[in-house]
Design a protein around this motif. Structure first.
Motif, PDB file in Angstrom:
ATOM      1  N   LYS A  53       0.830  -1.206   0.000  1.00 34.98           N
ATOM      2  CA  LYS A  53       0.000   0.000   0.000  1.00 34.98           C
ATOM      3  C   LYS A  53       0.865   1.257   0.000  1.00 34.98           C
ATOM      4  O   LYS A  53       0.608   2.216  -0.743  1.00 34.98           O
ATOM      5  N   ASP A  54       1.917   1.275   0.817  1.00 35.31           N
ATOM      6  CA  ASP A  54       2.790   2.443   0.895  1.00 35.31           C
ATOM      7  C   ASP A  54       3.530   2.674  -0.420  1.00 35.31           C
ATOM      8  O   ASP A  54       3.666   3.815  -0.875  1.00 35.31           O
ATOM      9  N   ARG A  55       4.035   1.602  -1.011  1.00 38.24           N
ATOM     10  CA  ARG A  55       4.738   1.743  -2.290  1.00 38.24           C
ATOM     11  C   ARG A  55       3.808   2.275  -3.370  1.00 38.24           C
ATOM     12  O   ARG A  55       4.213   3.112  -4.193  1.00 38.24           O
ATOM     13  N   ARG A  56       2.579   1.813  -3.368  1.00 42.37           N
ATOM     14  CA  ARG A  56       1.611   2.287  -4.350  1.00 42.37           C
ATOM     15  C   ARG A  56       1.369   3.788  -4.182  1.00 42.37           C
ATOM     16  O   ARG A  56       1.283   4.532  -5.166  1.00 42.37           O
ATOM     17  N   HIS A  57       1.288   4.237  -2.940  1.00 43.52           N
ATOM     18  CA  HIS A  57       1.090   5.668  -2.671  1.00 43.52           C
ATOM     19  C   HIS A  57       2.291   6.484  -3.142  1.00 43.52           C
ATOM     20  O   HIS A  57       2.129   7.552  -3.747  1.00 43.52           O
ATOM     21  N   ILE A  58       3.499   5.988  -2.895  1.00 36.98           N
ATOM     22  CA  ILE A  58       4.705   6.717  -3.305  1.00 36.98           C
ATOM     23  C   ILE A  58       4.815   6.776  -4.824  1.00 36.98           C
ATOM     24  O   ILE A  58       5.196   7.811  -5.393  1.00 36.98           O
ATOM     25  N   ARG A  59       4.481   5.679  -5.500  1.00 38.83           N
ATOM     26  CA  ARG A  59       4.574   5.645  -6.961  1.00 38.83           C
ATOM     27  C   ARG A  59       3.697   6.707  -7.615  1.00 38.83           C
ATOM     28  O   ARG A  59       4.006   7.203  -8.699  1.00 38.83           O
ATOM     29  N   LYS A  60       2.613   7.066  -6.955  1.00 36.08           N
ATOM     30  CA  LYS A  60       1.729   8.104  -7.497  1.00 36.08           C
ATOM     31  C   LYS A  60       2.424   9.460  -7.552  1.00 36.08           C
ATOM     32  O   LYS A  60       1.966  10.375  -8.258  1.00 36.08           O
ATOM     33  N   GLN A  61       3.531   9.607  -6.794  1.00 38.51           N
ATOM     34  CA  GLN A  61       4.257  10.879  -6.773  1.00 38.51           C
ATOM     35  C   GLN A  61       5.306  10.967  -7.885  1.00 38.51           C
ATOM     36  O   GLN A  61       5.912  12.022  -8.078  1.00 38.51           O
ATOM     37  N   THR A  87      11.440  10.861  -4.836  1.00 36.99           N
ATOM     38  CA  THR A  87      10.458   9.776  -4.894  1.00 36.99           C
ATOM     39  C   THR A  87      11.138   8.457  -5.204  1.00 36.99           C
ATOM     40  O   THR A  87      10.832   7.418  -4.588  1.00 36.99           O
TER      41      THR A  87
END
Length: 307
Positions: A189-197, A208
């Motif tokens: 979940k955290d990696r998915r959130h970071i990838r959005k940046q 990022t």
């Protein structure tokens, strides 16, 4: 025999964190691309860099739970122009530093910082600036070693309040099952959130990508969970009251729209230390070091140059 397939599936699922850890990069190969230098300290190898001016007063900057030390690059540039020498380093389990298995408590991080100051032969009191979890670290260190600290600056600092979702709280409070959830579900979940940046223009180029690279490091997820279970599991009221009694100047710089460290931290800190100076950066969220570095630098200039 119908039970065999479900059992195999369960075994594979249970082994996912272990299998993922084995696939992560080896520290020696990873360190070949590291900037800065390495110090062999009592708990392991620590990666560090000196930035800013070549001479002048020292500011030691401590990063947060999941961001490596380059999170300070933009602010270090501004501090260097003010004449400060800036020492940044990777906390254990982050960046290019070792990931020892000891519980990541205040004492654990205090020892790393104390060891590093000794290694660099820093005898005079320094200004400590901590971002997010780094704020909790510098606060605990100042309370334990007031003779080594000239000033404490908290940038969206932990130790007063922190927002966690229910799954994170469960992972922190329940062993074994919580470990699995943290390593498999929350990490994804955290990696998915970071990838959005990715693709966004920040004050630090490639920040990022650096955050995503953290998740490929051996011991990173284990270290994050350990920090949450130990250092970040309590408020630091006693430490801040001790800092106040020691007359160490404290500055709190907060992000108006922070969803990790809520703005109510400002009120708690004021209750524990009446002499604290506090500023709020309007429009900023928890990414404040690399989204609002110019505004933070202006505040730091007002604080540091006049004192």
């Amino acid at each position: 025999m119908g039970w065999i397939i479900p059992l195999v599936v369960l075994a594979v699922l249970a082994a996912l964190p272990w299998l993922a850890e084995r696939s992560r990069h080896a520290s020696d190969a990873f360190r070949a691309q590291a900037p800065g230098r390495f110090a062999k300290l009592s708990q392991g190898v620590t990666h560090y860099q000196w930035l800013g001016a070549t001479r002048g007063p020292i500011i030691v900057c401590v990063h947060g739970l999941s961001t490596p030390s380059p999170v300070w690059y933009a602010l270090a540039e501004g501090l260097g122009k003010m004449g400060f020498r800036v020492l940044i380093y990777d906390l254990y389990g982050r960046g290019f530093s070792d990931a020892p298995r000891a519980p990541q408590s205040a004492a654990f991080f205090n020892r790393q910082l104390n060891d590093l100051l000794d290694h660099q032969d820093i005898q005079d009191g320094v200004t400590l600036m901590g971002y997010s979890m780094g704020g909790a670290i510098v606060s605990a260190f100042a309370a334990a070693h007031p003779d080594r600290v000239h000033r404490v600056i908290l940038l969206a600092g932990a130790g007063m309040a922190i927002r966690n979702d229910r799954l994170t709280d469960f992972s922190c409070n329940v062993p074994f099952i919580g470990d699995w959830l943290f390593h498999v579900v929350l990490a994804r979940k955290d990696r998915r959130h970071i990838r959005k940046q990715l693709g966004r223009a920040f004050d630090i180029k490639g920040i990022t990508e650096l955050q995503l690279a953290e998740y490929e490091g051996k011991g990173f997820l284990r270290s994050m969970l350990s920090s949450r279970r130990h250092l970040l599991s309590r408020q630091l009221e006693e430490e801040h009251r001790s800092i106040g009694r020691a007359d160490i100047p404290v500055v709190g710089i907060w992000a108006e729209k922070d969803e990790v460290i809520p703005l109510r931290s400002l009120g708690a800190l004021s209750q524990w230390n009446r002499s604290v100076r506090q500023e709020v950066i309007n429009g900023a969220d928890h990414a404040i070091p690399y989204t609002h570095s110019k505004q933070v630098t202006v505040v730091l200039r007002d604080i540091l140059v006049e004192n």
